[in-house]
Motif scaffolding. Structure first.
Motif, PDB file in Angstrom:
ATOM      1  N   GLY A 127      19.198  65.257  29.493  1.00  0.00           N
ATOM      2  CA  GLY A 127      20.457  64.604  29.142  1.00  0.00           C
ATOM      3  C   GLY A 127      20.523  63.156  29.562  1.00  0.00           C
ATOM      4  N   ALA A 161      24.347  64.328  27.388  1.00  0.00           N
ATOM      5  CA  ALA A 161      24.488  65.753  27.072  1.00  0.00           C
ATOM      6  C   ALA A 161      24.384  66.555  28.357  1.00  0.00           C
ATOM      7  CB  ALA A 161      23.413  66.198  26.098  1.00  0.00           C
ATOM      8  N   LYS A 162      24.871  67.756  28.301  1.00  0.00           N
ATOM      9  CA  LYS A 162      24.740  68.674  29.440  1.00  0.00           C
ATOM     10  C   LYS A 162      23.260  68.964  29.646  1.00  0.00           C
ATOM     11  CE  LYS A 162      25.740  73.460  30.794  1.00  0.00           C
ATOM     12  NZ  LYS A 162      26.087  73.171  32.190  1.00  0.00           N
TER      13      LYS A 162
END
Length: 317
Positions: A127, A161-162
């Motif tokens: 991420g 992003a996660k």
């Protein structure tokens, strides 16, 4: 203009391969403006074909040799992954333990960073934003500013992003993996590579910007609209793309991942690197892609080999 050092001149099985190599080299030189190119092929543990085309530089028509070196860019990521896997084998790193355990000063402006694991660094699913290359690509200068300030740069960044949600190409994951190797081993990344990979395999033409070596062995590089060769190009994010090597050295290193292994990694580590990591997160269904990440690899399910139940591992640089 082509010199071909063929180690199996009597072998009929390589006749077409040798001819194809010559053809590809000529295309690179005549159609794509390459000054030089180098190639090698290893089969069953033996370098069967090795050669090059073009000239050492536009100013010097001397022939290239198998010992000339090129910046291998992102192929360096396979070396970085191999280094991490050596630490896994030594029981010093667990691929699924958060990176913060190994690098306590690693912080970001996004609390989800605490979920990032070494596996996510190596399969591009951390991420992290992508490429923090401030003062990284330098000519004739191996200043370590980027490496030394990388963790400070990350403190100002959020995640896109996660961690683990999906894999998308990320240079910064491998810069962080480089620092992980240093923190856990207590060695510089360059010294670690030399001790555990380059020296055992006698890769005398595989170096980083931090190594002392004869820089004249690097084939000369050029940029448009400038007649002279540029100074030695140093990508000082070494773990992401900073290594130099030769075609023959890369063949020898590649044998790490073949059935006739050179013993640098255990079979379990090699198998882990070629696992279909890209399927761990969101991934589209559909046609074959040039991407299908393993650990370090761009693709572990390479077309058309996968149509014949053959495992082909690829990495571009």
């Amino acid at each position: 203009d082509i010199e071909l050092n063929d180690y199996s001149k009597g072998s009929e099985s390589y006749t077409k391969t040798r001819a194809l190599a010559k053809e590809k080299i000529q295309t690179l030189l005549s159609k794509y403006g390459a000054v030089s190119a180098q190639y090698a092929l290893i089969d069953n543990g033996k370098i069967e074909i090795s050669g090059n085309g073009g000239v050492y530089s536009k100013q010097d028509n001397k022939n290239l040799t198998k010992d000339n070196m090129y910046n291998i860019a992102s192929i360096s990521k396979v070396f970085t992954t191999t280094a991490v896997m050596k630490l896994v084998e030594q029981g010093k790193v667990n691929l699924d333990t958060p990176v913060v355990k190994y690098i306590p000063e690693f912080k970001m402006a996004d609390d989800r960073y605490k979920e990032i694991t070494p596996r996510m660094l190596l399969n591009h699913s951390s991420g992290l934003m992508g490429s923090s290359f401030k003062n990284a690509l330098l000519l004739g200068d191996n200043d370590s500013y980027n490496h030394d300030n990388f963790l400070e740069e990350l403190k100002k960044q959020r995640l896109k992003a996660k961690p683990g949600a999906f894999s998308v190409y990320c240079n910064d994951g491998f810069t962080l993996a480089e620092i992980l190797v240093e923190r856990v081993s207590g060695m510089s990344f360059t010294n670690f590579l030399d001790k555990y990979i380059n020296n055992p395999l006698n890769l005398q033409n595989t170096k980083t910007p931090e190594n002392r070596f004869d820089s004249s062995k690097l084939a000369k590089a050029y940029v448009p609209y400038w007649e002279d060769a540029v100074p030695q190009d140093n990508l000082n994010t070494i773990g992401a793309g900073g290594l130099y090597s030769s075609a023959e050295n890369l063949c020898t290193f590649a044998q790490t991942f073949m059935k006739k292994s050179n013993g640098i990694l255990s079979p379990a580590s090699v198998k882990a690197m070629e696992s279909k990591e890209y399927l761990n997160g969101l991934w589209p269904e559909g046609e074959d892609s040039i991407l299908g990440y393993g650990l370090g690899w761009d693709c572990v399910n390479t077309y058309p080999f996968n149509q014949y139940n053959l495992k082909a591992l690829t990495k571009g640089g």
